[in-house]
Design a protein around this motif. Structure first.
Motif, PDB file in Angstrom:
ATOM      1  N   LYS A  97       5.822  -7.761   9.201  1.00  8.57           N
ATOM      2  CA  LYS A  97       4.954  -8.169  10.069  1.00  8.57           C
ATOM      3  C   LYS A  97       4.097  -7.013  10.649  1.00  8.57           C
ATOM      4  CE  LYS A  97       8.485  -6.973  13.871  1.00  8.57           C
ATOM      5  NZ  LYS A  97       7.626  -6.045  14.389  1.00  8.57           N
ATOM      6  N   ASP A  98       4.238  -5.646  10.274  1.00  8.73           N
ATOM      7  CA  ASP A  98       3.548  -4.820  10.724  1.00  8.73           C
ATOM      8  C   ASP A  98       2.460  -4.199   9.734  1.00  8.73           C
ATOM      9  OD1 ASP A  98       5.178  -4.384  12.880  1.00  8.73           O
ATOM     10  OD2 ASP A  98       6.625  -3.447  11.629  1.00  8.73           O
ATOM     11  N   LEU A  99       2.545  -4.595   8.581  1.00  8.93           N
ATOM     12  CA  LEU A  99       2.001  -4.233   7.268  1.00  8.93           C
ATOM     13  C   LEU A  99       0.404  -4.314   7.329  1.00  8.93           C
ATOM     14  CD1 LEU A  99       4.388  -4.889   4.345  1.00  8.93           C
ATOM     15  CD2 LEU A  99       3.636  -2.542   5.438  1.00  8.93           C
ATOM     16  N   ALA A 100      -0.078  -5.465   7.967  1.00  4.92           N
ATOM     17  CA  ALA A 100      -1.598  -5.712   8.009  1.00  4.92           C
ATOM     18  C   ALA A 100      -2.312  -4.912   9.124  1.00  4.92           C
ATOM     19  CB  ALA A 100      -1.572  -7.147   8.463  1.00  4.92           C
ATOM     20  N   ASP A 101      -1.271  -4.081   9.905  1.00  4.76           N
ATOM     21  CA  ASP A 101      -2.033  -3.455  11.102  1.00  4.76           C
ATOM     22  C   ASP A 101      -2.176  -1.997  10.560  1.00  4.76           C
ATOM     23  OD1 ASP A 101      -1.789  -5.244  12.947  1.00  4.76           O
ATOM     24  OD2 ASP A 101       0.206  -4.691  13.597  1.00  4.76           O
ATOM     25  N   ILE A 102      -1.594  -1.524   9.329  1.00 12.18           N
ATOM     26  CA  ILE A 102      -1.711  -0.411   8.803  1.00 12.18           C
ATOM     27  C   ILE A 102      -2.565  -0.348   7.388  1.00 12.18           C
ATOM     28  CG2 ILE A 102       0.045   0.529   9.633  1.00 12.18           C
ATOM     29  CD1 ILE A 102       1.493   0.548   6.711  1.00 12.18           C
ATOM     30  N   ALA A 103      -3.282  -1.596   6.970  1.00 12.11           N
ATOM     31  CA  ALA A 103      -3.708  -1.875   5.567  1.00 12.11           C
ATOM     32  C   ALA A 103      -5.133  -1.209   5.584  1.00 12.11           C
ATOM     33  CB  ALA A 103      -3.821  -3.428   5.395  1.00 12.11           C
ATOM     34  N   GLU A 104      -5.807  -0.927   6.738  1.00 11.79           N
ATOM     35  CA  GLU A 104      -6.934  -0.250   6.639  1.00 11.79           C
ATOM     36  C   GLU A 104      -7.237   1.286   6.147  1.00 11.79           C
ATOM     37  OE1 GLU A 104      -9.964  -1.636   6.675  1.00 11.79           O
ATOM     38  OE2 GLU A 104      -8.974  -3.499   6.791  1.00 11.79           O
ATOM     39  N   LYS A 105      -5.777   1.730   6.293  1.00 15.16           N
ATOM     40  CA  LYS A 105      -5.645   3.276   6.245  1.00 15.16           C
ATOM     41  C   LYS A 105      -5.883   3.519   4.451  1.00 15.16           C
ATOM     42  CE  LYS A 105      -1.998   5.355   7.320  1.00 15.16           C
ATOM     43  NZ  LYS A 105      -0.293   5.704   7.524  1.00 15.16           N
ATOM     44  N   TYR A 106      -5.754   2.633   3.712  1.00 16.92           N
ATOM     45  CA  TYR A 106      -5.730   2.811   2.271  1.00 16.92           C
ATOM     46  C   TYR A 106      -6.924   2.094   1.720  1.00 16.92           C
ATOM     47  CZ  TYR A 106      -0.862   3.512   3.590  1.00 16.92           C
ATOM     48  OH  TYR A 106       0.234   3.931   4.427  1.00 16.92           O
ATOM     49  N   ASP A 107      -7.352   2.613   0.417  1.00 14.69           N
ATOM     50  CA  ASP A 107      -8.603   1.940  -0.295  1.00 14.69           C
ATOM     51  C   ASP A 107      -7.770   1.428  -1.241  1.00 14.69           C
ATOM     52  OD1 ASP A 107     -10.554   3.460   0.982  1.00 14.69           O
ATOM     53  OD2 ASP A 107      -9.409   5.381  -0.140  1.00 14.69           O
ATOM     54  N   VAL A 108      -6.554   1.658  -1.871  1.00 14.24           N
ATOM     55  CA  VAL A 108      -5.947   1.141  -2.997  1.00 14.24           C
ATOM     56  C   VAL A 108      -4.412   0.870  -2.689  1.00 14.24           C
ATOM     57  CG1 VAL A 108      -5.217   1.132  -5.373  1.00 14.24           C
ATOM     58  CG2 VAL A 108      -7.294   2.142  -4.605  1.00 14.24           C
ATOM     59  N   ASP A 114      10.280  -0.747 -10.353  1.00 14.77           N
ATOM     60  CA  ASP A 114      11.562  -1.167 -10.060  1.00 14.77           C
ATOM     61  C   ASP A 114      11.615  -2.881  -9.679  1.00 14.77           C
ATOM     62  OD1 ASP A 114      14.213  -1.046 -10.034  1.00 14.77           O
ATOM     63  OD2 ASP A 114      14.321   0.356  -8.342  1.00 14.77           O
ATOM     64  N   GLN A 115      12.662  -3.231  -9.382  1.00 19.31           N
ATOM     65  CA  GLN A 115      12.693  -4.841  -9.254  1.00 19.31           C
ATOM     66  C   GLN A 115      11.958  -5.589  -8.029  1.00 19.31           C
ATOM     67  OE1 GLN A 115      16.312  -6.733 -10.837  1.00 19.31           O
ATOM     68  NE2 GLN A 115      16.937  -4.710 -10.662  1.00 19.31           N
ATOM     69  N   VAL A 116      10.790  -5.164  -7.707  1.00 20.55           N
ATOM     70  CA  VAL A 116       9.978  -5.638  -6.430  1.00 20.55           C
ATOM     71  C   VAL A 116       9.570  -7.056  -6.508  1.00 20.55           C
ATOM     72  CG1 VAL A 116       9.281  -3.435  -5.651  1.00 20.55           C
ATOM     73  CG2 VAL A 116       8.128  -4.835  -7.471  1.00 20.55           C
ATOM     74  N   TRP A 117       9.549  -7.531  -7.787  1.00 22.09           N
ATOM     75  CA  TRP A 117       9.417  -8.922  -7.880  1.00 22.09           C
ATOM     76  C   TRP A 117      10.361  -9.897  -8.566  1.00 22.09           C
ATOM     77  CZ3 TRP A 117       3.601  -8.976 -10.301  1.00 22.09           C
ATOM     78  CH2 TRP A 117       2.750  -8.309  -9.282  1.00 22.09           C
ATOM     79  N   ASN A 118      11.525  -9.241  -8.370  1.00 28.25           N
ATOM     80  CA  ASN A 118      12.606 -10.050  -8.499  1.00 28.25           C
ATOM     81  C   ASN A 118      12.927 -10.895  -7.299  1.00 28.25           C
ATOM     82  OD1 ASN A 118      15.308 -11.178  -8.677  1.00 28.25           O
ATOM     83  ND2 ASN A 118      16.268  -9.330  -9.498  1.00 28.25           N
ATOM     84  N   VAL A 119      12.526 -11.986  -7.277  1.00 28.84           N
ATOM     85  CA  VAL A 119      12.482 -13.021  -6.144  1.00 28.84           C
ATOM     86  C   VAL A 119      13.881 -13.547  -5.704  1.00 28.84           C
ATOM     87  CG1 VAL A 119      10.156 -13.725  -6.468  1.00 28.84           C
ATOM     88  CG2 VAL A 119      12.045 -15.027  -7.606  1.00 28.84           C
ATOM     89  N   CYS A 120      14.789 -13.030  -6.573  1.00 29.83           N
ATOM     90  CA  CYS A 120      16.225 -13.511  -6.066  1.00 29.83           C
ATOM     91  C   CYS A 120      17.347 -12.342  -5.764  1.00 29.83           C
ATOM     92  CB  CYS A 120      16.805 -14.309  -7.350  1.00 29.83           C
ATOM     93  SG  CYS A 120      16.229 -15.670  -7.855  1.00 29.83           S
ATOM     94  N   MET A 121      16.542 -11.188  -5.601  1.00 28.00           N
ATOM     95  CA  MET A 121      17.029  -9.985  -5.324  1.00 28.00           C
ATOM     96  C   MET A 121      17.413  -9.936  -3.675  1.00 28.00           C
ATOM     97  SD  MET A 121      15.746  -6.004  -5.673  1.00 28.00           S
ATOM     98  CE  MET A 121      14.203  -6.526  -4.781  1.00 28.00           C
ATOM     99  N   THR A 122      18.686  -9.495  -3.442  1.00 29.73           N
ATOM    100  CA  THR A 122      19.132  -9.559  -1.946  1.00 29.73           C
ATOM    101  C   THR A 122      18.117  -9.110  -1.100  1.00 29.73           C
ATOM    102  OG1 THR A 122      21.428  -9.340  -2.799  1.00 29.73           O
ATOM    103  CG2 THR A 122      20.969  -8.963  -0.506  1.00 29.73           C
ATOM    104  N   ASP A 123      17.518  -8.016  -1.338  1.00 26.99           N
ATOM    105  CA  ASP A 123      16.528  -7.329  -0.583  1.00 26.99           C
ATOM    106  C   ASP A 123      15.111  -7.797  -1.015  1.00 26.99           C
ATOM    107  OD1 ASP A 123      17.199  -5.782  -2.669  1.00 26.99           O
ATOM    108  OD2 ASP A 123      16.766  -3.942  -1.475  1.00 26.99           O
ATOM    109  N   PHE A 124      14.950  -8.589  -1.651  1.00 28.65           N
ATOM    110  CA  PHE A 124      13.464  -8.959  -1.821  1.00 28.65           C
ATOM    111  C   PHE A 124      12.502  -9.407  -0.749  1.00 28.65           C
ATOM    112  CE2 PHE A 124      10.557 -12.663  -2.358  1.00 28.65           C
ATOM    113  CZ  PHE A 124       9.632 -12.045  -3.241  1.00 28.65           C
ATOM    114  N   ASP A 125      11.589  -9.163  -0.743  1.00 27.64           N
ATOM    115  CA  ASP A 125      10.547  -9.474   0.462  1.00 27.64           C
ATOM    116  C   ASP A 125       9.030  -9.769  -0.107  1.00 27.64           C
ATOM    117  OD1 ASP A 125       8.712  -8.936   3.066  1.00 27.64           O
ATOM    118  OD2 ASP A 125      10.697  -8.768   3.814  1.00 27.64           O
ATOM    119  N   GLU A 126       8.469 -10.720   0.485  1.00 28.18           N
ATOM    120  CA  GLU A 126       7.188 -11.091   0.240  1.00 28.18           C
ATOM    121  C   GLU A 126       6.162 -10.063   0.352  1.00 28.18           C
ATOM    122  OE1 GLU A 126       6.158 -14.906   1.627  1.00 28.18           O
ATOM    123  OE2 GLU A 126       7.730 -16.209   0.794  1.00 28.18           O
ATOM    124  N   ALA A 127       6.446  -9.055   1.306  1.00 26.04           N
ATOM    125  CA  ALA A 127       5.500  -8.220   1.221  1.00 26.04           C
ATOM    126  C   ALA A 127       5.125  -7.484  -0.005  1.00 26.04           C
ATOM    127  CB  ALA A 127       6.061  -7.156   2.338  1.00 26.04           C
TER     128      ALA A 127
END
Length: 369
Positions: A97-108, A114-127
């Motif tokens: 919920k906080d990420l949109a507020d800091i997005a402007e800090k970055y150009d890219v 790692d398994q960031v797109w393993n949608v069945c992973m216990t600590d997967f997050d749509e972020a």
């Protein structure tokens, strides 16, 4: 200078996750100002907040968990120190919920590896699909794990997120096939960033030997399979070498002493690197365990619970092929006699060299422009 933000599994108290985070940060420094976003989630906290707060809780946990509370505390400190000293993660922790507020800090924004797109992973997050920003988005070597997004009930939603990336790459062949099918785009297969950082750089980070004399280092993602632990125990008895393990939280439900193992006083990536780099033999049960044993040119064995090669996790199977390590697999029900005295034959790996070039070209194309 371009401001680059990396979102990855940097909150995971897992050596592989943190070391790939570090490698990617160091690799991208030549392109601009790089920052690993201090991202976490409730699921991540649930997995890794294992140190109790009150004295009574500590006493109860110490009784239940074979007297290892002090080592749990030391383990937590080791991972936190690595986050601060090597990943440069300090200050406020951000949730989805906080990420949109800091997005402007970055150009890219770079997501991976790692398994960031393993949608069945216990600590997967749509972020990790970066739906919180409209800035330039680059996927570097995300893994889908052993799961297929096409099987998810949220396939269409995830596909729409992925199609908003400016550059797409993936770590495994199975992931490439899946993403190309759902996005109808070309997806580049690249290496895990630990393989791009350079063997010599990793050796510099590996401290001087932490153990006097020869020893076996046994590294697992969980140490949960009795049969695999007994294989290492037997090898220790055959050689007379002590077996060192790390990560006290993985031993909360088992007693390492039952196998004659020694739980090293420190954990985390620094202890992992040194214990791996200086071991006489290594037994591993993880993707990054095998990678670092290979990069440090150790005699290593991959322990697996499956009956046949084709049943092994696709991520590991692909890595085994890349490293030409097909004869280093030890399974519970293996029919072939294993010669543990047989050294690993290291040789010039042309496929690995080629993949390094492809990976560097992808980064240069995606971020260097």
């Amino acid at each position: 200078m371009v401001n680059i933000g990396i979102i990855t599994l940097s909150a995971s108290y897992n050596c592989g996750s943190m070391l790939q985070s570090y490698a990617l940060k160091e690799i991208l420094k030549q392109y601009g100002n790089v920052e690993i976003i201090n991202f976490s989630s409730d699921a991540s906290h649930a997995m890794y907040d294992f140190v109790p707060n009150t004295l009574m809780e500590k006493m109860i946990l110490n009784f239940k968990c074979h007297g290892i509370v002090n080592k749990l505390i030391q383990e937590t400190k080791s991972y936190k120190d690595f986050q601060k000293d090597f990943l440069d993660i300090r200050g406020k922790e951000y949730f989805n919920k906080d990420l949109a507020d800091i997005a402007e800090k970055y150009d890219v924004i770079v997501v991976g590896s790692d398994q960031v797109w393993n949608v069945c992973m216990t600590d997967f997050d749509e972020a990790f699909f970066c739906n919180w920003t409209n800035k330039k988005k680059v996927a570097y070597a995300p893994s889908l794990g052993g799961h297929d997004i096409r099987d998810s009930k949220d396939k269409d939603k995830y596909t729409s997120y992925i199609n908003k990336f400016d550059y797409l790459s993936v770590r495994e062949k199975t992931g490439k096939e899946c993403l190309e099918d759902i996005t109808k785009r070309n997806v580049v297969k690249v290496l895990d960033p630990t393989l791009l950082y350079g063997d010599d750089n990793w050796l510099k980070l590996a401290e001087k030997p932490l153990i006097n004399g020869d020893y076996i280092f046994y590294y697992s993602w969980a140490y949960c399979y009795e049969e695999l632990k007994n294989i290492v125990k037997k090898r220790s008895m055959e050689t007379g070498l002590p077996v060192y393990v790390i990560d006290a939280h993985k031993w909360m439900n088992y007693s390492y002493k039952n196998y004659g193992f020694k739980l090293y006083e420190k954990s985390g990536p620094e202890a992992f690197l040194s214990l791996m780099a200086n071991a006489k033999e290594c037994f591993v049960e993880s993707f990054h365990g095998m990678l670092f044993a290979y990069m440090f040119k150790r005699d290593f064995w991959l322990l697996d619970t499956h009956d046949s090669y084709n049943e092994i996790d696709a991520r590991l199977r692909e890595l085994i092929g890349l490293l030409h390590a097909e004869d280093r697999i030890v399974t519970i029900h293996g029919k072939n006699t294993i010669d543990f005295e047989k050294p690993f034959k290291y040789r010039d790996n042309m496929e690995l060299h080629s993949m390094r070039e492809i990976s560097r070209e992808y980064i240069n194309e995606a971020i260097g422009k």
